[in-house]
Design a protein around this motif. Structure first.
Motif, PDB file in Angstrom:
ATOM      1  N   VAL A  43       0.852  -1.197   0.000  1.00  0.00           N
ATOM      2  CA  VAL A  43       0.000   0.000   0.000  1.00  0.00           C
ATOM      3  C   VAL A  43       0.881   1.239   0.000  1.00  0.00           C
ATOM      4  CG1 VAL A  43      -1.839   1.251   1.178  1.00  0.00           C
ATOM      5  CG2 VAL A  43      -1.739  -1.246   1.328  1.00  0.00           C
ATOM      6  N   ASN A  44       0.511   2.199  -0.809  1.00  0.00           N
ATOM      7  CA  ASN A  44       1.157   3.511  -0.820  1.00  0.00           C
ATOM      8  C   ASN A  44       0.173   4.519  -0.254  1.00  0.00           C
ATOM      9  OD1 ASN A  44       2.325   5.988  -1.345  1.00  0.00           O
ATOM     10  ND2 ASN A  44       2.103   5.844  -3.561  1.00  0.00           N
ATOM     11  N   ARG A  45       0.479   5.036   0.911  1.00  0.00           N
ATOM     12  CA  ARG A  45      -0.396   6.000   1.576  1.00  0.00           C
ATOM     13  C   ARG A  45       0.197   7.401   1.442  1.00  0.00           C
ATOM     14  NH1 ARG A  45      -0.288   1.389   4.832  1.00  0.00           N
ATOM     15  NH2 ARG A  45      -2.351   0.380   5.070  1.00  0.00           N
ATOM     16  N   GLY A  46       0.202   7.894   0.215  1.00  0.00           N
ATOM     17  CA  GLY A  46       0.723   9.237  -0.030  1.00  0.00           C
ATOM     18  C   GLY A  46       2.212   9.353   0.163  1.00  0.00           C
ATOM     19  N   GLU A  47       2.972   8.301  -0.108  1.00  0.00           N
ATOM     20  CA  GLU A  47       4.409   8.293   0.172  1.00  0.00           C
ATOM     21  C   GLU A  47       5.245   8.886  -0.954  1.00  0.00           C
ATOM     22  OE1 GLU A  47       5.329   4.197   1.371  1.00  0.00           O
ATOM     23  OE2 GLU A  47       3.297   4.154   2.186  1.00  0.00           O
ATOM     24  N   TRP A  48       4.686   8.939  -2.168  1.00  0.00           N
ATOM     25  CA  TRP A  48       5.408   9.537  -3.294  1.00  0.00           C
ATOM     26  C   TRP A  48       4.804  10.898  -3.632  1.00  0.00           C
ATOM     27  CZ3 TRP A  48       4.036   9.244  -8.908  1.00  0.00           C
ATOM     28  CH2 TRP A  48       5.047   9.815  -9.696  1.00  0.00           C
ATOM     29  N   ARG A  49       3.494  10.933  -3.764  1.00  0.00           N
ATOM     30  CA  ARG A  49       2.748  12.182  -3.893  1.00  0.00           C
ATOM     31  C   ARG A  49       1.674  12.175  -2.822  1.00  0.00           C
ATOM     32  NH1 ARG A  49       0.908  12.092 -10.027  1.00  0.00           N
ATOM     33  NH2 ARG A  49      -0.744  13.339  -9.084  1.00  0.00           N
ATOM     34  N   SER A  50       1.586  13.241  -2.070  1.00  0.00           N
ATOM     35  CA  SER A  50       0.718  13.246  -0.893  1.00  0.00           C
ATOM     36  C   SER A  50      -0.758  13.066  -1.237  1.00  0.00           C
ATOM     37  CB  SER A  50       0.913  14.546  -0.108  1.00  0.00           C
ATOM     38  OG  SER A  50       0.612  15.670  -0.925  1.00  0.00           O
ATOM     39  N   ASP A  51      -1.140  13.355  -2.468  1.00  0.00           N
ATOM     40  CA  ASP A  51      -2.548  13.260  -2.848  1.00  0.00           C
ATOM     41  C   ASP A  51      -2.900  11.951  -3.545  1.00  0.00           C
ATOM     42  OD1 ASP A  51      -0.959  13.920  -5.028  1.00  0.00           O
ATOM     43  OD2 ASP A  51      -2.524  15.088  -6.022  1.00  0.00           O
ATOM     44  N   VAL A  52      -1.949  11.034  -3.643  1.00  0.00           N
ATOM     45  CA  VAL A  52      -2.156   9.791  -4.396  1.00  0.00           C
ATOM     46  C   VAL A  52      -1.934   8.579  -3.504  1.00  0.00           C
ATOM     47  CG1 VAL A  52      -1.331   8.364  -6.304  1.00  0.00           C
ATOM     48  CG2 VAL A  52      -1.517  10.839  -6.581  1.00  0.00           C
ATOM     49  N   GLY A  53      -2.850   7.611  -3.587  1.00  0.00           N
ATOM     50  CA  GLY A  53      -2.701   6.331  -2.905  1.00  0.00           C
ATOM     51  C   GLY A  53      -2.751   5.200  -3.914  1.00  0.00           C
ATOM     52  N   ALA A  54      -2.286   4.029  -3.507  1.00  0.00           N
ATOM     53  CA  ALA A  54      -2.301   2.870  -4.402  1.00  0.00           C
ATOM     54  C   ALA A  54      -2.206   1.593  -3.591  1.00  0.00           C
ATOM     55  CB  ALA A  54      -1.153   2.945  -5.413  1.00  0.00           C
ATOM     56  N   VAL A  55      -2.728   0.515  -4.178  1.00  0.00           N
ATOM     57  CA  VAL A  55      -2.592  -0.824  -3.618  1.00  0.00           C
ATOM     58  C   VAL A  55      -2.070  -1.703  -4.751  1.00  0.00           C
ATOM     59  CG1 VAL A  55      -3.730  -2.750  -2.466  1.00  0.00           C
ATOM     60  CG2 VAL A  55      -4.540  -0.406  -2.080  1.00  0.00           C
TER      61      VAL A  55
ATOM     62  N   PHE B  60      -5.927   9.956  -2.808  1.00  0.00           N
ATOM     63  CA  PHE B  60      -5.726   9.486  -1.435  1.00  0.00           C
ATOM     64  C   PHE B  60      -7.025   9.501  -0.629  1.00  0.00           C
ATOM     65  CE2 PHE B  60      -3.910  10.000   2.939  1.00  0.00           C
ATOM     66  CZ  PHE B  60      -3.346   8.732   2.998  1.00  0.00           C
ATOM     67  N   SER B  61      -7.917  10.410  -0.970  1.00  0.00           N
ATOM     68  CA  SER B  61      -9.186  10.503  -0.234  1.00  0.00           C
ATOM     69  C   SER B  61     -10.040   9.248  -0.408  1.00  0.00           C
ATOM     70  CB  SER B  61      -9.971  11.733  -0.699  1.00  0.00           C
ATOM     71  OG  SER B  61     -10.252  11.646  -2.094  1.00  0.00           O
ATOM     72  N   ARG B  62      -9.813   8.476  -1.470  1.00  0.00           N
ATOM     73  CA  ARG B  62     -10.600   7.266  -1.703  1.00  0.00           C
ATOM     74  C   ARG B  62      -9.911   6.008  -1.168  1.00  0.00           C
ATOM     75  NH1 ARG B  62     -12.199   9.562  -7.001  1.00  0.00           N
ATOM     76  NH2 ARG B  62     -11.124   7.973  -8.219  1.00  0.00           N
ATOM     77  N   LEU B  63      -8.725   6.150  -0.581  1.00  0.00           N
ATOM     78  CA  LEU B  63      -8.054   5.015   0.049  1.00  0.00           C
ATOM     79  C   LEU B  63      -8.407   5.024   1.534  1.00  0.00           C
ATOM     80  CD1 LEU B  63      -6.137   2.612  -0.253  1.00  0.00           C
ATOM     81  CD2 LEU B  63      -4.239   4.164   0.195  1.00  0.00           C
ATOM     82  N   THR B  64      -9.463   4.295   1.888  1.00  0.00           N
ATOM     83  CA  THR B  64      -9.992   4.313   3.246  1.00  0.00           C
ATOM     84  C   THR B  64      -9.842   2.941   3.894  1.00  0.00           C
ATOM     85  OG1 THR B  64     -12.206   3.662   2.529  1.00  0.00           O
ATOM     86  CG2 THR B  64     -11.690   6.032   2.522  1.00  0.00           C
ATOM     87  N   ALA B  65     -10.159   2.864   5.177  1.00  0.00           N
ATOM     88  CA  ALA B  65     -10.101   1.586   5.891  1.00  0.00           C
ATOM     89  C   ALA B  65     -11.077   0.583   5.288  1.00  0.00           C
ATOM     90  CB  ALA B  65     -10.418   1.817   7.372  1.00  0.00           C
ATOM     91  N   GLU B  66     -12.144   1.081   4.696  1.00  0.00           N
ATOM     92  CA  GLU B  66     -13.129   0.190   4.078  1.00  0.00           C
ATOM     93  C   GLU B  66     -12.718  -0.230   2.671  1.00  0.00           C
ATOM     94  OE1 GLU B  66     -13.902   3.175   5.468  1.00  0.00           O
ATOM     95  OE2 GLU B  66     -14.586   2.287   7.376  1.00  0.00           O
ATOM     96  N   SER B  67     -12.148   0.690   1.904  1.00  0.00           N
ATOM     97  CA  SER B  67     -11.819   0.380   0.508  1.00  0.00           C
ATOM     98  C   SER B  67     -10.516  -0.396   0.351  1.00  0.00           C
ATOM     99  CB  SER B  67     -11.735   1.672  -0.316  1.00  0.00           C
ATOM    100  OG  SER B  67     -10.630   2.469   0.081  1.00  0.00           O
ATOM    101  N   GLU B  68      -9.557  -0.191   1.258  1.00  0.00           N
ATOM    102  CA  GLU B  68      -8.249  -0.828   1.106  1.00  0.00           C
ATOM    103  C   GLU B  68      -8.328  -2.353   0.989  1.00  0.00           C
ATOM    104  OE1 GLU B  68      -4.329  -1.516   3.814  1.00  0.00           O
ATOM    105  OE2 GLU B  68      -4.995   0.579   3.610  1.00  0.00           O
ATOM    106  N   PRO B  69      -9.022  -3.066   1.882  1.00  0.00           N
ATOM    107  CA  PRO B  69      -9.080  -4.524   1.746  1.00  0.00           C
ATOM    108  C   PRO B  69      -9.790  -4.981   0.478  1.00  0.00           C
ATOM    109  CG  PRO B  69     -10.520  -3.773   3.531  1.00  0.00           C
ATOM    110  CD  PRO B  69      -9.692  -2.609   3.125  1.00  0.00           C
ATOM    111  N   VAL B  70     -10.741  -4.194   0.002  1.00  0.00           N
ATOM    112  CA  VAL B  70     -11.438  -4.537  -1.246  1.00  0.00           C
ATOM    113  C   VAL B  70     -10.460  -4.444  -2.418  1.00  0.00           C
ATOM    114  CG1 VAL B  70     -13.284  -3.898  -2.827  1.00  0.00           C
ATOM    115  CG2 VAL B  70     -13.650  -3.762  -0.352  1.00  0.00           C
ATOM    116  N   PHE B  71      -9.714  -3.342  -2.479  1.00  0.00           N
ATOM    117  CA  PHE B  71      -8.707  -3.183  -3.529  1.00  0.00           C
ATOM    118  C   PHE B  71      -7.630  -4.259  -3.411  1.00  0.00           C
ATOM    119  CE2 PHE B  71      -9.677   1.621  -3.295  1.00  0.00           C
ATOM    120  CZ  PHE B  71     -10.712   1.494  -4.215  1.00  0.00           C
TER     121      PHE B  71
END
Length: 245
Positions: A185-197, A218-229
């Motif tokens: 998981v990338n929690r804004g580690e490269w660009r603060s506004d971007v997340g990825a799984v 990043f706003s769409r990478l939540t505790a609920e969405s992360e396991p789904v992704f």
């Protein structure tokens, strides 16, 4: 020979920073603007780059650069095998999907399928990502041999945002967790506004050859969405691994 090398250096920086202008390239490469301009004209005439959005002072790669690079790395076969899997992953997640490959200590984006949502991440094909600060890179690193990790940690790790992991011990612990759970998981580690799984794609020798990722604001990478992704991208990477063996 120097002119050829300078032209290739300019091409590499255009690929990394597109769209980019002559002034920025001159500063980055520490070259005279006149030398950079000559290189840009040569690359434009040869069909490797094009003016971005009609602005002659800003440049981007053409598909010629991507096609040649893909053939050189044998990535066309990988992309062909990955596309239907990526399409299914995009349908399941409704988000942007990336396929990246490790090259020269970075992850290079070789295929992208975009979400239909109006707010989305944006990255050009051919763009490179840092290994330690991207989900794609960490997924590959976690399954790399110890020597590859040791070499990465020989130098100081660049910090891109407040959440970038730069401590070697912390990164090693993160990679161990990734191996256990099967995704990064990338929690804004490269660009603060971007997340990825992301999840790794392995070749016949069990070595990493690529990674697939779901990329979201990043706003769409939540505790609920992360396991789904995570579940979706892990299944997709496993399917692509099976195809590449």
């Amino acid at each position: 020979m120097r002119n050829v090398l300078n032209t290739l250096r300019v091409l590499e920086e255009v690929a990394a920073r597109q769209p980019v202008g002559v002034g920025e390239l001159a500063r980055i490469l520490d070259m005279p603007k006149s030398s950079v301009q000559r290189a840009l004209v040569t690359l434009d005439e040869a069909g490797w780059i094009r003016p971005a959005r009609g602005e002659i002072t800003r440049w981007a790669l053409t598909t010629k650069a991507l096609a040649v690079g893909s053939r050189a790395g044998g990535d066309l076969g990988l992309r062909g095998a990955a596309l239907p899997i990526m399409e299914d992953l995009r349908r399941r997640t409704e988000e942007t999907i990336h396929l990246t490959v490790p090259e020269d200590g970075k992850m290079v984006l070789i295929e992208r399928l975009e979400t239909d949502k109006p707010v989305r991440t944006n990255m050009a094909l051919g763009h490179s990502l840092p290994l330690h600060a991207s989900a794609n890179g960490k997924a590959v690193l976690a399954h790399s041999n110890p020597e590859a990790i040791r070499q990465l940690l020989t130098d100081e790790l660049p910090r891109y945002t407040d959440t970038t992991i730069t401590d070697p011990g912390e990164l090693r612990a993160e990679l161990a967790d990734i191996r256990k759970r099967g995704y990064a998981v990338n929690r804004g580690e490269w660009r603060s506004d971007v997340g990825a799984v992301a999840a790794v794609v392995l070749g016949a020798d069990e070595q990493p050859i690529a990674s697939l990722s779901v990329n979201i604001p990043f706003s769409r990478l939540t505790a609920e969405s992360e396991p789904v992704f995570a579940e979706a991208v892990s299944a997709a990477a496993a399917a692509l691994t099976a195809r590449m063996r």
